[in-house]
Write a protein that holds these residues in place. Structure first.
Motif, PDB file in Angstrom:
ATOM      1  N   PHE A 101       0.911  -0.921  -0.100  1.00  0.00           N
ATOM      2  CA  PHE A 101       0.029   0.017  -0.117  1.00  0.00           C
ATOM      3  C   PHE A 101       0.814   1.156  -0.198  1.00  0.00           C
ATOM      4  CE2 PHE A 101      -0.326   0.651   4.556  1.00  0.00           C
ATOM      5  CZ  PHE A 101      -0.195   2.011   4.895  1.00  0.00           C
ATOM      6  N   ALA A 102       2.004   1.195   0.552  1.00  0.00           N
ATOM      7  CA  ALA A 102       2.950   2.298   0.651  1.00  0.00           C
ATOM      8  C   ALA A 102       3.540   2.432  -0.894  1.00  0.00           C
ATOM      9  CB  ALA A 102       4.190   2.317   1.378  1.00  0.00           C
ATOM     10  N   ASP A 103       3.768   1.494  -1.718  1.00  0.00           N
ATOM     11  CA  ASP A 103       3.730   1.347  -3.261  1.00  0.00           C
ATOM     12  C   ASP A 103       2.807   2.247  -3.736  1.00  0.00           C
ATOM     13  OD1 ASP A 103       6.331   0.093  -3.188  1.00  0.00           O
ATOM     14  OD2 ASP A 103       5.603  -1.988  -3.522  1.00  0.00           O
ATOM     15  N   LYS A 104       1.595   1.789  -3.624  1.00  0.00           N
ATOM     16  CA  LYS A 104       0.528   2.645  -4.166  1.00  0.00           C
ATOM     17  C   LYS A 104       0.723   4.158  -3.582  1.00  0.00           C
ATOM     18  CE  LYS A 104      -1.483   0.853  -6.724  1.00  0.00           C
ATOM     19  NZ  LYS A 104      -0.920   0.422  -8.147  1.00  0.00           N
ATOM     20  N   GLY A 105       0.825   4.303  -2.524  1.00  0.00           N
ATOM     21  CA  GLY A 105       0.862   5.852  -2.146  1.00  0.00           C
ATOM     22  C   GLY A 105       1.739   6.504  -2.717  1.00  0.00           C
ATOM     23  N   VAL A 106       3.288   5.827  -3.094  1.00  0.00           N
ATOM     24  CA  VAL A 106       4.371   6.381  -3.726  1.00  0.00           C
ATOM     25  C   VAL A 106       3.887   6.865  -5.104  1.00  0.00           C
ATOM     26  CG1 VAL A 106       6.629   6.131  -4.643  1.00  0.00           C
ATOM     27  CG2 VAL A 106       5.779   5.528  -2.381  1.00  0.00           C
ATOM     28  N   SER A 107       2.967   6.035  -5.852  1.00  0.00           N
ATOM     29  CA  SER A 107       2.620   6.118  -7.260  1.00  0.00           C
ATOM     30  C   SER A 107       1.623   7.215  -7.162  1.00  0.00           C
ATOM     31  CB  SER A 107       2.107   4.791  -7.539  1.00  0.00           C
ATOM     32  OG  SER A 107       1.453   4.850  -8.926  1.00  0.00           O
ATOM     33  N   LEU A 108       0.843   7.095  -6.305  1.00  0.00           N
ATOM     34  CA  LEU A 108      -0.445   8.197  -6.143  1.00  0.00           C
ATOM     35  C   LEU A 108       0.554   9.614  -5.979  1.00  0.00           C
ATOM     36  CD1 LEU A 108      -3.110   9.316  -5.541  1.00  0.00           C
ATOM     37  CD2 LEU A 108      -2.993   8.645  -3.315  1.00  0.00           C
ATOM     38  N   PHE A 109       1.460   9.640  -5.022  1.00  0.00           N
ATOM     39  CA  PHE A 109       2.071  10.821  -4.949  1.00  0.00           C
ATOM     40  C   PHE A 109       2.525  11.425  -6.218  1.00  0.00           C
ATOM     41  CE2 PHE A 109       5.592  13.545  -3.732  1.00  0.00           C
ATOM     42  CZ  PHE A 109       5.097  14.220  -2.877  1.00  0.00           C
ATOM     43  N   TYR A 110       3.379  10.368  -6.732  1.00  0.00           N
ATOM     44  CA  TYR A 110       4.002  10.951  -7.985  1.00  0.00           C
ATOM     45  C   TYR A 110       2.821  11.361  -9.260  1.00  0.00           C
ATOM     46  CZ  TYR A 110       8.464   9.339  -6.228  1.00  0.00           C
ATOM     47  OH  TYR A 110       9.394   9.081  -5.620  1.00  0.00           O
ATOM     48  N   GLU A 111       1.845  10.631  -9.300  1.00  0.00           N
ATOM     49  CA  GLU A 111       0.758  11.074 -10.074  1.00  0.00           C
ATOM     50  C   GLU A 111       0.381  12.277  -9.892  1.00  0.00           C
ATOM     51  OE1 GLU A 111      -0.220   9.070 -12.674  1.00  0.00           O
ATOM     52  OE2 GLU A 111      -1.685  10.206 -13.371  1.00  0.00           O
ATOM     53  N   GLU A 112       0.307  12.700  -8.807  1.00  0.00           N
ATOM     54  CA  GLU A 112      -0.574  14.150  -8.461  1.00  0.00           C
ATOM     55  C   GLU A 112       0.545  15.337  -8.471  1.00  0.00           C
ATOM     56  OE1 GLU A 112      -4.491  12.941  -5.617  1.00  0.00           O
ATOM     57  OE2 GLU A 112      -2.428  13.093  -4.446  1.00  0.00           O
ATOM     58  N   ARG A 113       1.668  14.728  -8.182  1.00  0.00           N
ATOM     59  CA  ARG A 113       2.647  15.893  -8.128  1.00  0.00           C
ATOM     60  C   ARG A 113       3.657  16.100  -9.527  1.00  0.00           C
ATOM     61  NH1 ARG A 113       4.533  18.391  -3.296  1.00  0.00           N
ATOM     62  NH2 ARG A 113       6.708  19.666  -4.076  1.00  0.00           N
ATOM     63  N   THR A 133      -6.588  -2.157   1.551  1.00  0.00           N
ATOM     64  CA  THR A 133      -5.596  -2.850   2.086  1.00  0.00           C
ATOM     65  C   THR A 133      -5.521  -2.484   3.565  1.00  0.00           C
ATOM     66  OG1 THR A 133      -4.350  -2.785   0.081  1.00  0.00           O
ATOM     67  CG2 THR A 133      -3.072  -3.283   2.186  1.00  0.00           C
ATOM     68  N   LEU A 134      -5.920  -1.178   4.023  1.00  0.00           N
ATOM     69  CA  LEU A 134      -5.740  -0.794   5.547  1.00  0.00           C
ATOM     70  C   LEU A 134      -7.013  -1.545   5.926  1.00  0.00           C
ATOM     71  CD1 LEU A 134      -4.852   3.051   4.852  1.00  0.00           C
ATOM     72  CD2 LEU A 134      -3.547   1.466   6.306  1.00  0.00           C
ATOM     73  N   ASP A 135      -8.103  -1.704   5.386  1.00  0.00           N
ATOM     74  CA  ASP A 135      -9.198  -2.469   5.996  1.00  0.00           C
ATOM     75  C   ASP A 135      -8.709  -3.717   6.378  1.00  0.00           C
ATOM     76  OD1 ASP A 135     -10.713  -0.091   5.919  1.00  0.00           O
ATOM     77  OD2 ASP A 135     -11.845  -0.877   3.922  1.00  0.00           O
ATOM     78  N   VAL A 136      -8.087  -4.482   5.577  1.00  0.00           N
ATOM     79  CA  VAL A 136      -7.737  -5.856   5.697  1.00  0.00           C
ATOM     80  C   VAL A 136      -6.637  -5.897   7.034  1.00  0.00           C
ATOM     81  CG1 VAL A 136      -6.188  -7.752   4.757  1.00  0.00           C
ATOM     82  CG2 VAL A 136      -8.042  -6.822   3.228  1.00  0.00           C
ATOM     83  N   LEU A 137      -5.683  -4.865   6.924  1.00  0.00           N
ATOM     84  CA  LEU A 137      -4.797  -4.868   7.914  1.00  0.00           C
ATOM     85  C   LEU A 137      -5.348  -4.635   9.093  1.00  0.00           C
ATOM     86  CD1 LEU A 137      -1.832  -2.941   6.164  1.00  0.00           C
ATOM     87  CD2 LEU A 137      -1.835  -5.451   6.912  1.00  0.00           C
ATOM     88  N   GLU A 138      -6.318  -3.782   9.321  1.00  0.00           N
ATOM     89  CA  GLU A 138      -7.069  -3.244  10.513  1.00  0.00           C
ATOM     90  C   GLU A 138      -7.894  -4.448  10.947  1.00  0.00           C
ATOM     91  OE1 GLU A 138      -7.403  -0.610  12.205  1.00  0.00           O
ATOM     92  OE2 GLU A 138      -9.229  -1.148  13.432  1.00  0.00           O
ATOM     93  N   ALA A 139      -8.366  -5.391  10.050  1.00  0.00           N
ATOM     94  CA  ALA A 139      -9.142  -6.571  10.705  1.00  0.00           C
ATOM     95  C   ALA A 139      -8.194  -7.718  11.424  1.00  0.00           C
ATOM     96  CB  ALA A 139      -9.750  -7.226   9.590  1.00  0.00           C
ATOM     97  N   ASP A 140      -6.993  -7.501  10.533  1.00  0.00           N
ATOM     98  CA  ASP A 140      -5.903  -8.758  11.069  1.00  0.00           C
ATOM     99  C   ASP A 140      -5.510  -8.140  12.408  1.00  0.00           C
ATOM    100  OD1 ASP A 140      -4.732 -10.769  10.769  1.00  0.00           O
ATOM    101  OD2 ASP A 140      -2.916 -10.145   9.616  1.00  0.00           O
TER     102      ASP A 140
END
Ligand SMILES: N[C@@H](CCC(=O)N[C@@H](CS)C(=O)NCC(=O)O)C(=O)O
Length: 208
Positions: A101-113, A133-140
């Motif tokens: 999910f951090a990979d996706k966040g990096v990708s999102l950052f570059y897309e927007e930036r 992904t955060l929802d799955v991690l929260e449940a786990d």
């Protein structure tokens, strides 16, 4: 060993925290992926961090392979994940979800930036992937009742999740709402209070 990259990257930070917990000495070169891109490329053609330069000159170019290598430098009983079995598989999955999910966040950052007109389709897709992904991690994490994911001992999984959430919370203010995922919020509070997390820490700054 030389660890290249700044601690505002969750990928670099989780490696440095593991190195400290293992008492493995390393030289830190806090190079920026854009400002110091040429210097990083001399070691890693991907121009990404973390990059770990070993004493024999070999270079490791992503956090999973670096963690795999440094685990091999310590006795099995000291490792931050069991060497085999169900708990290892579970821990590897948590780590992959966290770094993923951090990979996706990096990708999102570059897309927007970087793009003058970010792709709405891509931005929405990244946000959905991060939230799911955060929802799955929260449940786990709710199912894991101990102070750490696997009981009384900190693991690579604990470190990866806490580092990724801090990184993404700062890179994307408002994207992650702690009150919506209280188990993850409590997890992060516990880990960020640890001396090693306070020592290996850098507020996020956009790469320039
Ligand atoms: N999956 C990789 C991700 C590494 C990564 O994306 N690092 C970012 C910094 S947070 C980077 O180097 N970005 C520069 C680029 O992609 O050009 C890992 O686990 O090491």
């Amino acid at each position: 060993m030389i660890l290249i990259g700044q601690y505002d990257s969750s990928f670099v930070r989780r490696v440095a925290i593991a190195l400290r917990l293992y008492d493995l000495p390393f030289e830190h070169r806090p190079w920026s992926v854009f400002g110091d891109g040429d210097k990083i490329r001399a070691y890693n053609p991907l121009m990404r961090v973390p990059t770990l330069v070993l004493d024999d000159g070999e270079v490791l170019v992503d956090s999973p392979s670096i963690i795999d290598h440094i685990d091999g430098l310590v006795a099995p009983e000291r490792r931050l994940l069991p060497v085999e079995g169900a708990e290892r598989r579970h821990g590897l999955k948590v780590m992959a979800l966290a770094t993923g999910f951090a990979d996706k966040g990096v990708s999102l950052f570059y897309e927007e930036r970087i793009h003058k007109e970010p792709s709405v389709l891509w931005v929405e897709r990244c946000k959905v992937q991060i939230a799911a992904t955060l929802d799955v991690l929260e449940a786990d994490r709710r199912r894991a009742t101990g102070p750490y994911w696997f009981g009384a001992r900190i693991s690579h999984a604990d470190i990866a999740v806490a580092c990724a959430i801090r990184h993404m919370s700062e890179a994307h203010p408002g994207l992650i709402c702690p009150s919506q995922r209280p188990a993850l919020a409590a997890h992060c509070s516990t880990l960020e209070a640890l001396p090693v997390f306070q020592e290996i820490s850098q507020p996020f700054t956009a790469p320039a």
